[in-house]
Design an enzyme around this catalytic site. Structure first.
Site, short mmCIF file in Angstrom:
data_model
loop_
_atom_site.label_atom_id
_atom_site.label_comp_id
_atom_site.label_asym_id
_atom_site.label_seq_id
_atom_site.Cartn_x
_atom_site.Cartn_y
_atom_site.Cartn_z
N GLY A 170 -41.24 81.85 -42.29
CA GLY A 170 -41.46 81.86 -40.86
C GLY A 170 -40.16 81.84 -40.15
O GLY A 170 -39.02 81.87 -40.73
N GLU A 171 -40.04 81.87 -38.83
CA GLU A 171 -38.72 82.41 -38.29
C GLU A 171 -38.82 81.67 -36.70
O GLU A 171 -39.83 81.58 -36.11
CB GLU A 171 -38.47 83.93 -38.07
N GLY A 319 -45.66 83.36 -33.59
CA GLY A 319 -44.43 83.48 -34.91
C GLY A 319 -44.41 82.26 -35.51
O GLY A 319 -45.36 81.37 -35.71
N GLU A 320 -43.09 81.77 -36.00
CA GLU A 320 -43.15 80.56 -36.75
C GLU A 320 -43.42 80.57 -38.21
O GLU A 320 -43.24 79.63 -38.96
CB GLU A 320 -43.41 79.45 -35.94
N GLY A 321 -44.26 81.51 -38.48
CA GLY A 321 -45.07 81.39 -39.79
C GLY A 321 -46.82 80.45 -39.24
O GLY A 321 -47.54 80.45 -40.11
#
Length: 353
Positions: A170-171, A319-321
């Site tokens: 994730g980001e 996002g984030e995963g």
């Protein structure tokens, strides 16, 4: 000079005999052949990855990588850069969407800060590398130097444990959709109009600022990668336009393929990192599965460039995963029916054989 040689080392070999055995089992299950669609190919792919006829998800590792971006100064995000470090703390505290979804999916989560403007050294549960206080504004200079790029990629690789059933990256980073759009544009020879979306929800002025920033970065640095081989060109693109967290994802994806760990790729930013990883080491493509198709403009083009089809399309763009976490129950279901359904012989049901 950083050590990039490891990026080009061969990936692990797929176990095709296990895939053949899994396909044979699928053909004997109490259903018409192919009637479970992609659930069947998920199961046979995991058989090849895990080297057994009946694969399972025993250990899922999630690493959320964070970093700030100098291009944020160009007005490309609806949120200030301080939000990156604040969200890092939220991840570590378990309050972010991906943290909730990871618990539901049974994944262990690491929060890795490669470099934010606001330090998070005092935040419990965060792995801090502090490579830089974010990247530089790529419209003015390269986003990072080669040493920083190498360190970020190595940090990403360090989060992939051999023996995992599945790895998810994730980001988090304010302005990272702008950086990812620029990286994708450079790798695919496109422009800002073709790759830039609204990201955090910018208005029309913000969208125009993002496109202008991408085009300015491409114009400033294009000569840097145009004369390179495809592999070294991808490194140059990441150095000039990338983010610390994007570089970490690239390193993690390559290391996972080398360590025989399949990767569940999230949305737009993670898919751009996957494309860069495949450009650096083509064998990585054999170890990727894509969780969802993001609503972020440009993601469909990235998937097309990778020859990939995502499992889900839920109009997500967080996002984030998070999108990858939503796909894990689908994978679990695919492996469960593959392993636990009765065969025609077990159920004493007549087949077409």
């Amino acid at each position: 000079m950083p050590d990039f040689d490891w990026l080009f080392e061969p990936v692990a070999q797929l176990d095709e005999s296990a895939r053949v055995a899994a396909i044979a089992r699928q053909n004997q299950l109490t259903k018409p052949p192919g009637s479970l669609g992609r659930l069947e190919t998920i199961a046979t792919d995991f058989a090849a990855w895990q080297g057994r006829e009946r694969p399972a998800l025993a250990r899922i590792g999630l690493a959320v990588f964070a970093g700030d971006h100098g291009v944020a100064a160009r007005g490309v995000s609806a949120f200030p850069q301080a939000v990156t470090a604040q969200m890092v703390a939220n991840f570590a505290a378990g309050g972010a969407a991906v943290a909730v979804l990871a618990r539901e999916a049974g994944a262990s989560m690491a929060v890795v800060n490669l470099g934010t403007v606001t330090p998070t050294d005092a935040v419990p549960g965060v792995i801090n590398h502090r490579l830089a206080p974010g990247t530089a504004d790529f419209t003015q200079q390269p986003a990072m130097d080669s040493a920083t790029l190498g360190a970020a990629m190595a940090a990403g690789a360090g989060q992939v444990e051999p023996g995992l059933s599945l790895f998810v990256g994730g980001e988090m980073g304010i302005a990272n959709t702008t950086s990812a759009a620029a990286v994708f544009a450079a790798l695919a020879d496109l422009d800002g109009a073709a790759t830039v979306g609204r990201g955090t929800g910018v208005d029309d002025a913000g969208l125009a600022a993002k496109r202008a920033a991408v085009d300015a970065g491409l114009a400033r640095h294009r000569e840097r990668w145009c004369s390179e081989s495809p592999e070294t060109a991808a490194l140059a693109v990441l150095e000039c336009l990338g983010g610390l967290e994007i570089a970490a994802l690239v390193g993690a994806f390559i290391a996972a393929a080398q360590r025989a760990v399949p990767v569940l790729v999230d949305g737009f930013i993670s898919s751009v990192a996957a494309l860069a990883a495949v450009r650096l080491n083509a064998g990585v493509a054999d170890w990727l599965i894509f969780g969802h198709r993001s609503a972020e403009a440009g993601h469909a083009r990235v998937l097309e460039a990778l020859g990939a089809k995502a499992l889900l399309d839920l109009d997500m763009r967080l996002g984030e995963g998070s999108g990858a976490m939503i796909a894990i129950p689908v994978i679990r279901a695919a492996l469960a029916v593959h392993a636990k359904m009765a065969t025609f012989a077990d159920a004493r049901v007549c087949s077409n054989d």
